[in-house]
Design an enzyme around this catalytic site. Structure first.
Site, short mmCIF file in Angstrom:
data_model
loop_
_atom_site.label_atom_id
_atom_site.label_comp_id
_atom_site.label_asym_id
_atom_site.label_seq_id
_atom_site.Cartn_x
_atom_site.Cartn_y
_atom_site.Cartn_z
N ARG A 176 -3.44 12.45 1.43
CA ARG A 176 -4.68 13.00 0.87
C ARG A 176 -4.68 14.50 1.10
O ARG A 176 -5.08 14.98 2.17
CB ARG A 176 -5.91 12.36 1.55
CG ARG A 176 -6.02 10.85 1.34
CD ARG A 176 -6.39 10.53 -0.10
NE ARG A 176 -6.63 9.10 -0.28
CZ ARG A 176 -5.70 8.24 -0.68
NH1 ARG A 176 -4.47 8.67 -0.95
NH2 ARG A 176 -5.98 6.96 -0.83
N ASP A 264 -3.65 0.57 -2.01
CA ASP A 264 -4.06 -0.27 -0.88
C ASP A 264 -3.94 -1.74 -1.24
O ASP A 264 -3.47 -2.56 -0.44
CB ASP A 264 -5.50 0.03 -0.49
CG ASP A 264 -5.74 1.51 -0.21
OD1 ASP A 264 -4.84 2.15 0.36
OD2 ASP A 264 -6.82 2.01 -0.57
#
Length: 331
Positions: A176, A264
């Site tokens: 990120r 995910d």
């Protein structure tokens, strides 16, 4: 778990921050939207919720504020079948918040998580009794970016030799950029990713971190130590490097509503497949099936096909999987 993984009996334990999330309709701009939908968002709890959907016992360890958003997070993650009894409620720090900004085919994310309850986590989280009987502990590269204590938590977990723990450690690079000071993520994330037993990384993020011309085999060269390295090549394929050799499984052709959360979901599917002991091909297929479910919704967590349909997809001959399974996820 096959291939010498130690314990396959215990639950998976996922560790990391989950925030409340606000998002407009995908067709609306954040600036002009009259309404925002409230949901929850966190890489590790996303994995936990999909594992629960797939019938895998799973716990989530974290911290939330002792506030309404924290209670909402606990309620939603717990309602999916995840054990949230180990999540601490912090009376002094707030629950983190993110706001999604749809921009065409991509979604920009604005974080409001400074000094959040989860950012105060440290290595003491690893003292939770749930780790003593875990089959897998799942971590991501989001956590070490949150604070020095969170980085210490992840580094400490990855320092424990495999012979001294009952569980395998899974690590998703999950880069990120907005969370890292410039020039710091590449070295830290490579070091952490190379210490895990199972590592997930997107080819796009590997190129952003470590070199624009990298191919999957080059990523394996940079991360030689994980017993299983899975390189996700976007909507094209997933490539697994392990003692079994190199295995590539094409992704499903899927209508994309929003991409956030698909990585995910993919990790959860692969972990569930490995725990079922069906082999690498089925584990990667289950990863793609689970990811497709996330791609079709604006939330990070979407509904899976029923178990019979999943089993039919897993059993397809290779030629049929590549050619036609994706039609089940379009429309």
């Amino acid at each position: 778990m096959k291939n010498g993984w130690q314990s396959a009996e215990g639950a998976v334990v996922c560790i990391g921050e989950t925030m409340a999330a606000l998002a407009p309709d995908p067709s609306s701009s954040l600036e002009c939207a009259d309404d925002l939908r409230v949901s929850v968002a966190g890489a590790e709890s996303n994995v936990a919720m999909y594992l629960a959907d797939l019938g895998v016992p799973v716990s989530w360890l974290s911290a939330v504020g002792d506030d309404p958003l924290g209670r909402r997070v606990l309620a939603e993650v717990g309602a999916s079948g995840v054990d949230v009894s180990g999540v601490r409620r912090d009376p002094e720090r707030p629950t983190g918040l993110l706001v999604k900004e749809p921009t065409g085919s991509r979604t920009r994310v604005h974080y409001y998580r400074g000094n959040s309850a989860a950012s105060a986590m440290g290595p003491d989280v690893l003292d939770d009794d749930k780790l003593r009987t875990a089959s897998v502990v799942h971590l991501t590269g989001v956590t070490p970016a949150l604070s020095p204590s969170c980085r210490s938590l992840v580094a400490t977990a990855l320092t424990v030799p495999a012979a001294e723990r009952p569980y395998a450690i899974s690590f998703d690079v999950n880069h990120r950029p907005a969370l890292w000071p410039p020039g710091t993520a590449a070295t830290v994330l490579r070091d952490l990713a190379d210490r895990a037993d199972i590592t997930f990384v997107g080819l796009d993020e590997a190129r952003e971190l470590w070199g624009a011309d990298l191919q999957p085999a080059d990523v394996r060269g940079l991360l030689p130590h994980p017993r299983l390295l899975v390189v996700k090549d976007g909507g094209h394929s997933a490539i697994a490097f392990s003692d079994e050799g190199v295995r590539t499984v094409p992704a499903l052709d899927t209508d994309v509503v929003e991409p956030v959360g698909a990585g995910d979901a993919f990790a959860a599917g692969v972990l569930a497949g490995l725990l079922r002991g069906g082999g690498m091909e089925r584990a990667l297929r289950l990863g793609h099936i689970t990811a497709a479910s996330a791609l079709k919704v604006t939330a990070d967590h979407g509904p899976l096909p029923d178990s019979a349909r999943i089993e039919r997809l897993l059993e397809l001959p290779t030629s049929e999987w590549a050619a036609g399974a994706g039609t089940s996820f379009r429309g």
